[in-house]
Scaffold this motif. Structure first.
Motif, PDB file in Angstrom:
ATOM      1  N   PRO A  29      27.671  37.665  29.638  1.00 22.41           N
ATOM      2  CA  PRO A  29      28.712  37.815  28.457  1.00 22.41           C
ATOM      3  C   PRO A  29      30.179  37.589  28.733  1.00 22.41           C
ATOM      4  CG  PRO A  29      28.017  39.827  29.605  1.00 22.41           C
ATOM      5  CD  PRO A  29      26.965  38.638  30.265  1.00 22.41           C
ATOM      6  N   TYR A  30      30.546  37.356  30.102  1.00 24.17           N
ATOM      7  CA  TYR A  30      31.865  37.102  30.402  1.00 24.17           C
ATOM      8  C   TYR A  30      31.949  35.720  31.109  1.00 24.17           C
ATOM      9  CZ  TYR A  30      31.393  42.233  30.139  1.00 24.17           C
ATOM     10  OH  TYR A  30      31.287  43.526  29.770  1.00 24.17           O
ATOM     11  N   GLY A  31      31.011  34.647  30.985  1.00 21.90           N
ATOM     12  CA  GLY A  31      31.113  33.354  31.390  1.00 21.90           C
ATOM     13  C   GLY A  31      30.080  33.359  32.140  1.00 21.90           C
ATOM     14  N   GLU A  32      30.144  32.182  33.086  1.00 24.45           N
ATOM     15  CA  GLU A  32      29.382  31.406  33.886  1.00 24.45           C
ATOM     16  C   GLU A  32      29.350  32.217  35.331  1.00 24.45           C
ATOM     17  OE1 GLU A  32      27.927  27.156  34.918  1.00 24.45           O
ATOM     18  OE2 GLU A  32      29.790  27.691  36.024  1.00 24.45           O
ATOM     19  N   VAL A  33      28.448  32.447  36.071  1.00 29.31           N
ATOM     20  CA  VAL A  33      28.551  33.020  37.560  1.00 29.31           C
ATOM     21  C   VAL A  33      27.338  32.171  38.247  1.00 29.31           C
ATOM     22  CG1 VAL A  33      29.339  35.296  37.022  1.00 29.31           C
ATOM     23  CG2 VAL A  33      27.129  35.042  36.683  1.00 29.31           C
ATOM     24  N   VAL A  34      27.982  31.861  39.446  1.00 25.63           N
ATOM     25  CA  VAL A  34      27.057  31.002  40.084  1.00 25.63           C
ATOM     26  C   VAL A  34      26.771  31.586  41.482  1.00 25.63           C
ATOM     27  CG1 VAL A  34      26.764  28.840  41.401  1.00 25.63           C
ATOM     28  CG2 VAL A  34      27.515  29.098  38.863  1.00 25.63           C
ATOM     29  N   LEU A  35      25.771  31.661  42.260  1.00 26.94           N
ATOM     30  CA  LEU A  35      25.521  31.857  43.596  1.00 26.94           C
ATOM     31  C   LEU A  35      25.059  30.772  44.137  1.00 26.94           C
ATOM     32  CD1 LEU A  35      25.434  34.117  45.850  1.00 26.94           C
ATOM     33  CD2 LEU A  35      22.804  34.366  45.472  1.00 26.94           C
ATOM     34  N   ARG A  36      26.075  30.332  45.157  1.00 28.68           N
ATOM     35  CA  ARG A  36      25.572  28.988  46.017  1.00 28.68           C
ATOM     36  C   ARG A  36      25.389  29.352  47.461  1.00 28.68           C
ATOM     37  NH1 ARG A  36      31.005  25.244  44.820  1.00 28.68           N
ATOM     38  NH2 ARG A  36      32.192  26.175  46.278  1.00 28.68           N
ATOM     39  N   ARG A  37      24.814  28.397  48.292  1.00 25.08           N
ATOM     40  CA  ARG A  37      24.926  28.619  49.687  1.00 25.08           C
ATOM     41  C   ARG A  37      25.565  27.333  50.273  1.00 25.08           C
ATOM     42  NH1 ARG A  37      21.444  30.974  52.773  1.00 25.08           N
ATOM     43  NH2 ARG A  37      19.852  31.364  51.134  1.00 25.08           N
ATOM     44  N   HIS A  38      26.495  27.628  50.989  1.00 22.86           N
ATOM     45  CA  HIS A  38      27.382  26.251  51.787  1.00 22.86           C
ATOM     46  C   HIS A  38      27.170  26.624  53.220  1.00 22.86           C
ATOM     47  CE1 HIS A  38      31.245  23.748  51.606  1.00 22.86           C
ATOM     48  NE2 HIS A  38      30.167  23.275  52.257  1.00 22.86           N
ATOM     49  N   GLY A  39      26.431  25.942  53.877  1.00 19.78           N
ATOM     50  CA  GLY A  39      26.034  26.240  55.173  1.00 19.78           C
ATOM     51  C   GLY A  39      25.440  27.529  55.392  1.00 19.78           C
ATOM     52  N   GLN A  43      28.257  32.123  48.445  1.00 13.07           N
ATOM     53  CA  GLN A  43      29.455  32.216  47.718  1.00 13.07           C
ATOM     54  C   GLN A  43      29.290  32.526  46.274  1.00 13.07           C
ATOM     55  OE1 GLN A  43      30.393  28.216  48.328  1.00 13.07           O
ATOM     56  NE2 GLN A  43      31.627  28.479  50.013  1.00 13.07           N
ATOM     57  N   ILE A  44      30.168  33.519  45.750  1.00 18.83           N
ATOM     58  CA  ILE A  44      29.919  33.711  44.258  1.00 18.83           C
ATOM     59  C   ILE A  44      31.050  32.948  43.404  1.00 18.83           C
ATOM     60  CG2 ILE A  44      30.419  35.767  42.376  1.00 18.83           C
ATOM     61  CD1 ILE A  44      29.032  37.438  44.410  1.00 18.83           C
ATOM     62  N   ILE A  45      30.749  32.177  42.512  1.00 14.11           N
ATOM     63  CA  ILE A  45      31.738  31.514  41.669  1.00 14.11           C
ATOM     64  C   ILE A  45      31.660  31.998  40.431  1.00 14.11           C
ATOM     65  CG2 ILE A  45      32.502  29.106  41.198  1.00 14.11           C
ATOM     66  CD1 ILE A  45      32.242  29.749  44.223  1.00 14.11           C
ATOM     67  N   ALA A  46      32.882  32.373  39.809  1.00 16.35           N
ATOM     68  CA  ALA A  46      33.094  32.847  38.201  1.00 16.35           C
ATOM     69  C   ALA A  46      33.809  31.794  37.457  1.00 16.35           C
ATOM     70  CB  ALA A  46      33.571  34.147  38.079  1.00 16.35           C
ATOM     71  N   ASN A  47      33.165  31.360  36.504  1.00  6.74           N
ATOM     72  CA  ASN A  47      33.780  30.493  35.384  1.00  6.74           C
ATOM     73  C   ASN A  47      34.478  29.315  36.239  1.00  6.74           C
ATOM     74  OD1 ASN A  47      33.352  31.742  33.257  1.00  6.74           O
ATOM     75  ND2 ASN A  47      34.828  33.417  33.708  1.00  6.74           N
ATOM     76  N   GLY A  48      33.620  28.758  37.393  1.00 13.26           N
ATOM     77  CA  GLY A  48      34.250  27.529  37.974  1.00 13.26           C
ATOM     78  C   GLY A  48      35.254  27.931  39.075  1.00 13.26           C
ATOM     79  N   CYS A  49      35.496  29.175  39.251  1.00 11.34           N
ATOM     80  CA  CYS A  49      36.687  29.593  40.383  1.00 11.34           C
ATOM     81  C   CYS A  49      36.035  30.407  41.321  1.00 11.34           C
ATOM     82  CB  CYS A  49      37.856  30.360  39.666  1.00 11.34           C
ATOM     83  SG  CYS A  49      39.025  30.905  40.843  1.00 11.34           S
TER      84      CYS A  49
END
Length: 237
Positions: A29-39, A43-49
């Motif tokens: 409801p507040y935009g895109e949220v992404v969980l990613r692995r870097h090494g 990391q948690i990314i919200a709306n591309g930030c």
């Protein structure tokens, strides 16, 4: 410089750079949220930030410890409200301290899922299962207006702090109305601790104007750039 032909040479420009792997992507409801692995990092990314990762946790620990240290010494097992689950460092550290009831308010269902049965469960699983812990899936401002619970301390780890918000609407949490909501759920003499990615003298003034006392800022050294900080304030007794 001449490089002998029998010595292998690899240009730094050819050194492979590990590409982040997206583990989950949700449209909430507040935009895109992404969980990613870097090494080794999550990391948690919200709306591309970029918001946060699992690299350290010093600032989250200081957030919780500073709130506890600012409370009167006669409060045994004080009750704590944490705004924002994040990568779980604040909750884990609180469970390992002498806090009593610990309520975590997180508005992103995806973040809660990542902790309950996803990659972040390795960090927070035991803390979520602790009988003192309660996770509330709600917008923090709504919860502050609606709850009848009161707490000895409120720790806010929302967005990047009062001076640099990523998600639209989060700035209202640091407004006079948002701070009034925090004061409403704090018991007399209770402590408000607010994490920020940068110092904010303006926010200190907002805290004082909202009626808080003993306003101060603790810096958290970082490897480079402006230090993180924790803003501390006390509700009058």
């Amino acid at each position: 410089m001449t490089i002998p032909h029998d010595i292998p040479f690899e240009s730094p420009l050819r050194t492979p750079v590990e590409t982040p792997e997206v583990l989950d992507r949700r449209e909430g409801p507040y935009g895109e949220v992404v969980l990613r692995r870097h090494g080794e990092l999550l990391q948690i990314i919200a709306n591309g930030c970029f918001l946060m990762d699992t690299s350290d946790g010093r600032s989250e620990r200081l957030l919780v410890d500073a709130a506890l240290g600012a409370l009167p010494g006669d409060r045994e097992a004080p009750d704590l409200l944490i705004g924002g689950l994040g990568v779980g460092f604040s909750l884990v550290h609180a469970v390992g301290s002498r806090w009593g009831r610990i309520t975590v308010v997180e508005r992103e269902r995806a973040v809660v899922d990542w902790h309950r049965d996803g990659p972040l469960a390795a960090i927070s699983g035991r803390s979520l299962a602790d009988p003192r812990t309660d996770v509330v899936e709600a917008d923090l401002l709504d919860h502050l207006r609606e709850t009848s619970d009161t707490f000895d301390a409120v720790c806010l780890d929302i967005d990047n702090g009062p001076g640099w918000t990523v998600t639209e609407g989060n700035e209202s949490l640091y407004s006079p109305a948002g701070l009034a909501g925090c004061a409403r759920v704090l018991r007399p003499g209770g402590v408000l601790a607010v994490w920020s990615a940068q110092p904010s003298p303006e926010f200190e003034g907002t805290l004082r104007n909202a009626g808080f006392q003993r306003v101060r800022t603790e810096e958290i050294p970082v490897a480079r750039g402006v230090p993180d900080v924790v803003h501390l304030a006390v509700r009058p007794g």
